[in-house]
Design an enzyme around this catalytic site. Sequence first.
Site, PDB file in Angstrom:
ATOM      1  N   LYS A  62       0.859  -1.184   0.000  1.00 14.24           N
ATOM      2  CA  LYS A  62       0.000   0.000   0.000  1.00 14.24           C
ATOM      3  C   LYS A  62       0.900   1.240   0.000  1.00 14.24           C
ATOM      4  O   LYS A  62       1.873   1.291   0.759  1.00 14.24           O
ATOM      5  CB  LYS A  62      -0.908  -0.046   1.238  1.00 14.24           C
TER       6      LYS A  62
ATOM      7  N   GLU B  22     -19.560  -5.210  10.083  1.00 16.91           N
ATOM      8  CA  GLU B  22     -20.530  -4.432  10.883  1.00 16.91           C
ATOM      9  C   GLU B  22     -21.558  -5.337  11.547  1.00 16.91           C
ATOM     10  O   GLU B  22     -21.927  -5.138  12.707  1.00 16.91           O
ATOM     11  CB  GLU B  22     -21.229  -3.395   9.993  1.00 16.91           C
TER      12      GLU B  22
ATOM     13  N   ARG C 224     -25.615  -1.775   7.075  1.00 14.31           N
ATOM     14  CA  ARG C 224     -25.311  -3.188   6.876  1.00 14.31           C
ATOM     15  C   ARG C 224     -25.837  -4.083   7.995  1.00 14.31           C
ATOM     16  O   ARG C 224     -26.004  -5.273   7.814  1.00 14.31           O
ATOM     17  CB  ARG C 224     -23.784  -3.377   6.877  1.00 14.31           C
TER      18      ARG C 224
HETATM   19  C1  LIG Z   1     -18.881  -1.619   4.804  1.00 16.69           C
HETATM   20  C2  LIG Z   1     -17.669  -0.745   4.930  1.00 16.69           C
HETATM   21  N1  LIG Z   1     -17.055  -0.636   6.130  1.00 16.69           N
HETATM   22  C3  LIG Z   1     -15.975   0.155   6.247  1.00 16.69           C
HETATM   23  C4  LIG Z   1     -15.485   0.834   5.173  1.00 16.69           C
HETATM   24  C5  LIG Z   1     -14.321   1.800   5.341  1.00 16.69           C
HETATM   25  N2  LIG Z   1     -13.159   1.358   4.565  1.00 16.69           N
HETATM   26  C6  LIG Z   1     -12.830   1.912   3.390  1.00 16.69           C
HETATM   27  S1  LIG Z   1     -11.456   1.272   2.727  1.00 16.69           S
HETATM   28  C7  LIG Z   1     -11.254   0.254   4.036  1.00 16.69           C
HETATM   29  C8  LIG Z   1     -10.076  -0.667   4.076  1.00 16.69           C
HETATM   30  C9  LIG Z   1     -10.111  -1.636   2.952  1.00 16.69           C
HETATM   31  O1  LIG Z   1      -8.980  -2.435   3.044  1.00 16.69           O
HETATM   32  P1  LIG Z   1      -8.571  -3.301   1.809  1.00 16.69           P
HETATM   33  O2  LIG Z   1      -9.764  -3.919   1.208  1.00 16.69           O
HETATM   34  O3  LIG Z   1      -7.482  -4.215   2.224  1.00 16.69           O
HETATM   35  O4  LIG Z   1      -8.041  -2.242   0.755  1.00 16.69           O
HETATM   36  P2  LIG Z   1      -6.690  -1.358   0.836  1.00 16.69           P
HETATM   37  O5  LIG Z   1      -7.126  -0.010   1.312  1.00 16.69           O
HETATM   38  O6  LIG Z   1      -5.743  -2.017   1.762  1.00 16.69           O
HETATM   39  O7  LIG Z   1      -6.200  -1.332  -0.552  1.00 16.69           O
HETATM   40  C10 LIG Z   1     -12.253   0.429   4.987  1.00 16.69           C
HETATM   41  C11 LIG Z   1     -12.341  -0.265   6.266  1.00 16.69           C
HETATM   42  C12 LIG Z   1     -16.158   0.695   3.957  1.00 16.69           C
HETATM   43  N3  LIG Z   1     -15.766   1.359   2.862  1.00 16.69           N
HETATM   44  N4  LIG Z   1     -17.234  -0.109   3.862  1.00 16.69           N
END
Ligand SMILES: Cc1ncc(C[n+]2csc(CCOP(=O)(O)OP(=O)(O)O)c2C)c(N)n1
Length: 646
Positions: free
Chosen positions: A293, A382, A410
């Site tokens: 990342k 969630e 959710r």
């Molecule tokens: C249902 C939901 N919960 C929380 C989030 C907040 N959120 C946005 S990106 C993220 C992290 C995602 O991690 P990953 O899929 O590994 O992608 P990366 O950012 O590491 O590329 C979170 C928790 C969201 N977008 N949707």
Amino acid sequence: MFLMAIQVPAGNLLQHINYPSDLKQLSENQLEQVCQELRQYIIDVVSVNGGHFAASLGVVELTVALQYVLNTPYDQLVWDVGHQAYGHKILTGRRDQFHTNRIYGGISGFPKRSESIYDTFGVGHSSTSISVALGMAVASQYKGETDRQHVAVIGDGAMTAGIAFEALNHAGIENSNLLVILNDNNMSIDPNVGALKNYLTDITTSKPYNRFRDDIANVLTKISAMGPDAFKIAKKIEKSIKGTLLKRSNFFEALQFRYFGPIDGHDVEHLVKVLKDLRDIPGPKLLHCVTTKGKGYALAEKDQTKWHAPGLFDKITGEIKKTKHEKPQPPKYQDVFGHTIIELAEQNPKIMGITPAMPSGCSLNLMMKAMPKRAFDVGIAEQHAVTFSAGLATQGLIPFCNIYSSFMQRAYDQVIHDVAIQKLNVVFCLDRAGLAGADGPTHHGAYDLAYMRCIPNMTVSAPMNEEELRNLMFTAQQDDMGPFVIRYPRGNGVMVDWQRPIKAIPVGKGRKICDGEEVAILSIGTIGNEVVKATAELNAEGYSPAHYDLRFVKPLDEALLHDVFKKFSKIITVEDGCLEGGMGSAVIEFMADNNYHANVTRLGIPDAFIEHGEQPELWAECGYDDKAIVAQVKRLATKRNHIIAS
Ligand SMILES: Cc1ncc(C[n+]2csc(CCOP(=O)(O)OP(=O)(O)O)c2C)c(N)n1
């Protein structure tokens, strides 16, 4: 601060790539340069315009390789969450608009079907990509479009959600053409959590397993490419060797996916080769890509949480630009929550903290550090967060389950079935309630007042300022309160001296902010501060509306409402929430039930999805910022005591 869209030039190759068809004109050995230029372009634009950052840098090579190999938009490419899709936007017709990303009137920060044919699915909330891509793949199969590819790109963080597992479970038995690319960077916004994360690290680092699996994969790919008969033979070999041995050791294989990888997600030429090979292998497949990342921007690689969405920054020095203030500023509401829960937990050993993957977003990270046994990041989950909280509550504990308002959507069934029906003492702190800003409609916390106030046993509250937030948190952690919602917005509060002594608030009691005549304004939550600004302006101009802060939409302060309806025939309700079913609706229900006949004007979010922009821009658009409130009062009230400037 309103952002100005600033355009920057693109590199030599990138400036000629408007669509994937332009990319496909290049030779494979030019792709690395495209990646460099794309990465630089993202750095240049995001540093001056803001937005998500580290995630898009991490998938630059994957984005280029996918657009090079796939035949988009015919082939369906689905990005999970979509915060990493900036490269995708730039390569699919939006390079020239990219500087307007997330700015009011500009392009969305997430893939969006109405924005581009290349955005196959609207995202923002995580973990939907496998279900969607599977649906697309099954539809293509049904329609006989056997040449069509369907690819879901999902992060290891997003993979922790229940819906992702549900989709894998289903996809394994559908023989449709689905490729899941697991973008494994070992991070969510904060470090990823859970047993799956440990498993992914294990299979990424286990050498004997990898060598064995690579050998099999190589042979199978070669045999498959020789034609349909050879493919059948390959399948048989696979069944006997891979089926028995790998299934036991590979989670995805056990779910009847064909697992490939882990491969280096930053080697664009190798990615192209692998993706070309995978195109010819039917059925559900998973490609495990290991990425970093923030790749290519050293500071972001080092502190990935900070650089998830850093705001504006100096791209040379890496200094994050913060508006400098002469005087101390009010804190963010999330920080008031983060500090207050520790303060309360120090006094009350029953208090626990829960967040589904947003520890730094909601500031529960403070408690996780101070009281690691009492605060949990449960992953992007969630539903689980709510029912896990219910379980804690059955044992006499008082969980504060902090979930962004829009993500709580959710877990609605869990709120009703697992908490409310059983009258459990769970405190739901809904951060980012109301119009949330630049993330747009997927992230606006528009509906919570409406969807919570219709649930029996529920208390639903919204503080107007930091002191009220602390008092509501104190009130909610008292014994036998039952399920208790406290909703508050993104951003800063209004009080510099917010750490005042905490006291309980009588449940269901509102308060009078100022007396007045002719018109009464009823507000709920922090948008009441816009009303305060409006009344100050109105007073100066000779109008004197009264202002009440309801604090609770459930139970309603009936005594206060009787007073208001007896005294005023013109009432304005103001809420940073949807009009359908919200606080204004509750007031009108009260009016009808009690046979009052007032002229009630409801201000709030209309029955439409509101796009992205700064919060004040959106309040103005929806007609409930201070100026709109002033206009409404002037429309209804008679001007008195006009002050003539001397
Ligand atoms: C249902 C939901 N919960 C929380 C989030 C907040 N959120 C946005 S990106 C993220 C992290 C995602 O991690 P990953 O899929 O590994 O992608 P990366 O950012 O590491 O590329 C979170 C928790 C969201 N977008 N949707």
